[in-house]
Design a protein around this motif. Structure first.
Motif, PDB file in Angstrom:
ATOM      1  N   ALA A 116      97.987  67.373  38.336  1.00  0.00           N
ATOM      2  CA  ALA A 116      98.135  67.687  36.909  1.00  0.00           C
ATOM      3  C   ALA A 116      97.996  69.174  36.624  1.00  0.00           C
ATOM      4  N   ASN A 117      97.891  69.992  37.681  1.00  0.00           N
ATOM      5  CA  ASN A 117      97.731  71.444  37.552  1.00  0.00           C
ATOM      6  C   ASN A 117      96.482  71.829  36.767  1.00  0.00           C
ATOM      7  N   ASN A 118      95.471  70.975  36.835  1.00  0.00           N
ATOM      8  CA  ASN A 118      94.191  71.269  36.172  1.00  0.00           C
ATOM      9  C   ASN A 118      93.273  71.924  37.195  1.00  0.00           C
ATOM     10  N   PHE A 119      93.537  73.197  37.484  1.00  0.00           N
ATOM     11  CA  PHE A 119      92.871  73.873  38.595  1.00  0.00           C
ATOM     12  C   PHE A 119      91.414  74.200  38.303  1.00  0.00           C
ATOM     13  N   ASP A 120      91.082  74.409  37.035  1.00  0.00           N
ATOM     14  CA  ASP A 120      89.680  74.677  36.702  1.00  0.00           C
ATOM     15  C   ASP A 120      88.804  73.469  37.054  1.00  0.00           C
ATOM     16  N   ARG A 121      89.298  72.280  36.769  1.00  0.00           N
ATOM     17  CA  ARG A 121      88.523  71.087  37.101  1.00  0.00           C
ATOM     18  C   ARG A 121      88.452  70.896  38.615  1.00  0.00           C
ATOM     19  N   VAL A 122      89.529  71.223  39.332  1.00  0.00           N
ATOM     20  CA  VAL A 122      89.500  71.150  40.797  1.00  0.00           C
ATOM     21  C   VAL A 122      88.392  72.030  41.352  1.00  0.00           C
ATOM     22  N   LYS A 123      88.286  73.241  40.836  1.00  0.00           N
ATOM     23  CA  LYS A 123      87.255  74.165  41.308  1.00  0.00           C
ATOM     24  C   LYS A 123      85.857  73.666  40.975  1.00  0.00           C
ATOM     25  N   ARG A 124      85.699  73.093  39.775  1.00  0.00           N
ATOM     26  CA  ARG A 124      84.374  72.573  39.387  1.00  0.00           C
ATOM     27  C   ARG A 124      83.961  71.410  40.269  1.00  0.00           C
ATOM     28  N   VAL A 125      84.911  70.511  40.550  1.00  0.00           N
ATOM     29  CA  VAL A 125      84.606  69.361  41.408  1.00  0.00           C
ATOM     30  C   VAL A 125      84.253  69.827  42.813  1.00  0.00           C
ATOM     31  N   LEU A 126      85.006  70.780  43.344  1.00  0.00           N
ATOM     32  CA  LEU A 126      84.729  71.308  44.675  1.00  0.00           C
ATOM     33  C   LEU A 126      83.352  71.962  44.729  1.00  0.00           C
ATOM     34  N   ARG A 127      83.057  72.773  43.698  1.00  0.00           N
ATOM     35  CA  ARG A 127      81.756  73.456  43.669  1.00  0.00           C
ATOM     36  C   ARG A 127      80.619  72.449  43.609  1.00  0.00           C
ATOM     37  N   LEU A 128      80.757  71.440  42.760  1.00  0.00           N
ATOM     38  CA  LEU A 128      79.720  70.423  42.638  1.00  0.00           C
ATOM     39  C   LEU A 128      79.585  69.630  43.940  1.00  0.00           C
ATOM     40  N   GLY A 129      80.714  69.302  44.570  1.00  0.00           N
ATOM     41  CA  GLY A 129      80.678  68.554  45.820  1.00  0.00           C
ATOM     42  C   GLY A 129      79.963  69.327  46.918  1.00  0.00           C
ATOM     43  N   ILE A 130      80.209  70.643  46.987  1.00  0.00           N
ATOM     44  CA  ILE A 130      79.539  71.465  47.999  1.00  0.00           C
ATOM     45  C   ILE A 130      78.037  71.484  47.768  1.00  0.00           C
ATOM     46  N   TRP A 131      77.627  71.642  46.516  1.00  0.00           N
ATOM     47  CA  TRP A 131      76.189  71.658  46.213  1.00  0.00           C
ATOM     48  C   TRP A 131      75.535  70.330  46.581  1.00  0.00           C
ATOM     49  N   ILE A 132      76.193  69.230  46.253  1.00  0.00           N
ATOM     50  CA  ILE A 132      75.626  67.916  46.577  1.00  0.00           C
ATOM     51  C   ILE A 132      75.588  67.706  48.092  1.00  0.00           C
ATOM     52  N   GLY A 133      76.683  68.078  48.777  1.00  0.00           N
ATOM     53  CA  GLY A 133      76.722  67.929  50.224  1.00  0.00           C
ATOM     54  C   GLY A 133      75.635  68.725  50.919  1.00  0.00           C
ATOM     55  N   VAL A 134      75.445  69.961  50.498  1.00  0.00           N
ATOM     56  CA  VAL A 134      74.408  70.801  51.091  1.00  0.00           C
ATOM     57  C   VAL A 134      73.013  70.240  50.777  1.00  0.00           C
ATOM     58  N   ALA A 135      72.825  69.743  49.567  1.00  0.00           N
ATOM     59  CA  ALA A 135      71.517  69.170  49.200  1.00  0.00           C
ATOM     60  C   ALA A 135      71.177  67.980  50.087  1.00  0.00           C
ATOM     61  N   ILE A 136      72.175  67.151  50.386  1.00  0.00           N
ATOM     62  CA  ILE A 136      71.941  65.977  51.239  1.00  0.00           C
ATOM     63  C   ILE A 136      71.554  66.399  52.649  1.00  0.00           C
ATOM     64  N   THR A 137      72.289  67.347  53.225  1.00  0.00           N
ATOM     65  CA  THR A 137      71.976  67.775  54.587  1.00  0.00           C
ATOM     66  C   THR A 137      70.697  68.609  54.650  1.00  0.00           C
ATOM     67  N   VAL A 138      70.329  69.256  53.558  1.00  0.00           N
ATOM     68  CA  VAL A 138      69.034  69.949  53.524  1.00  0.00           C
ATOM     69  C   VAL A 138      67.897  68.935  53.617  1.00  0.00           C
ATOM     70  N   VAL A 139      68.041  67.807  52.927  1.00  0.00           N
ATOM     71  CA  VAL A 139      67.041  66.738  53.044  1.00  0.00           C
ATOM     72  C   VAL A 139      66.948  66.261  54.494  1.00  0.00           C
ATOM     73  N   GLY A 140      68.117  66.080  55.131  1.00  0.00           N
ATOM     74  CA  GLY A 140      68.125  65.687  56.540  1.00  0.00           C
ATOM     75  C   GLY A 140      67.457  66.713  57.419  1.00  0.00           C
TER      76      GLY A 140
END
Length: 263
Positions: A116-140
């Motif tokens: 849908a060419n909604n690139f701002d939302r793509v960037k927000r989702v990617l940024r949030l996903g990276i933060w969540i992914g890193v938080a999970i592996t930090v717990v590990g």
């Protein structure tokens, strides 16, 4: 018994999923007039699924190299070293599978918004996903570095095995926090229809870096070299993933944004 449990579990999951899509009560279910597979659809399915397929194949190949190195350099405790790797592998997969769950949840959101060419939302989702992914592996990382004996005790009561696993946890998990970021970036490219880049990132850690390290490091440091090989490949794969994402964002996505504005 474990083999039978695996087969029964897989078959039960298959029946459950199939019953869902055969049921008329589900919002999405099979119908006679559904479009059957065409070659164009098959190619797209394979393009998207090739990355996780290759990653699983490479993981199987890498396990062979790891077990061989542990047996060769573990001496009299070689079999116990293989058992220690089993403990480490089960532990890391527990947290990695959670990150995979996050990336699978991101896929439809990223795919829809990139289309849908909604690139701002793509960037927000990617940024949030990276933060969540890193938080999970930090717990590990905290669990594995801080309480290795407690984790090992869930699998065995052998003190020698616990000691080998303890050393493995301390070395293997030293770079573990960055693994979450690498996994999210790799699956991001799969979600936005760039399977080639996703395949490249999935192969970097397990083939381009890990196998050469498994050949060199154990000869220098023995069993600790096996654990160091995995930690070293994790950090280099993370750097490659970040650089690839930075390049793609600065070139390809900018072109896509300009084309969307002009149209």
């Amino acid at each position: 018994g474990a083999a039978c449990a695996t087969v029964v579990g897989q078959f039960s999951a298959f029946v459950w999923v199939l019953s869902h899509f055969l049921s008329r009560k589900s919002s999405i279910h099979f119908k006679r007039h559904n479009k059957w597979l065409t070659w164009s659809i098959i190619k797209r399915i394979y393009a998207i699924g090739l990355s996780p397929f290759l990653m699983n194949v490479c993981a199987c190949v890498v396990v062979i190299f790891i077990n061989r190195a542990l047996l060769d350099y573990g001496g009299a405790d070689g079999n116990l070293a293989v058992g220690a790797y089993g403990i480490l592998n089960r532990t890391t997969m527990f947290f990695v599978m959670i990150v995979f769950g996050v990336t699978q949840g991101m896929q439809p959101i990223l795919g829809y918004n990139i289309g849908a060419n909604n690139f701002d939302r793509v960037k927000r989702v990617l940024r949030l996903g990276i933060w969540i992914g890193v938080a999970i592996t930090v717990v590990g990382w905290i669990v594995s570095e801080g309480f290795p004996d407690v984790v090992s005790a869930l699998f065995t009561t052998d003190e020698t095995l616990v000691g080998i696993a303890r050393d493995g946890f301390r070395i293997y998990f030293i770079c573990y926090p960055v693994v979450g970021c690498q996994i999210v970036i790799q699956n991001f490219f799969q979600s936005v229809g760039k399977p080639q880049m996703s395949i490249f990132l999935s192969l970097t850690r397990q083939l381009l870096f890990l196998i050469p390290f498994l050949i060199i490091f154990p000869r220098l440091w023995g069993v600790p070299g096996v654990w160091a090989s995995m930690a070293g490949s994790d950090i280099i794969a993370f750097v490659v993933a970040v650089v690839t994402l930075w390049w793609w964002m600065g070139h390809t996505m900018k072109k896509m944004e300009l084309n969307a504005r002009n149209s």
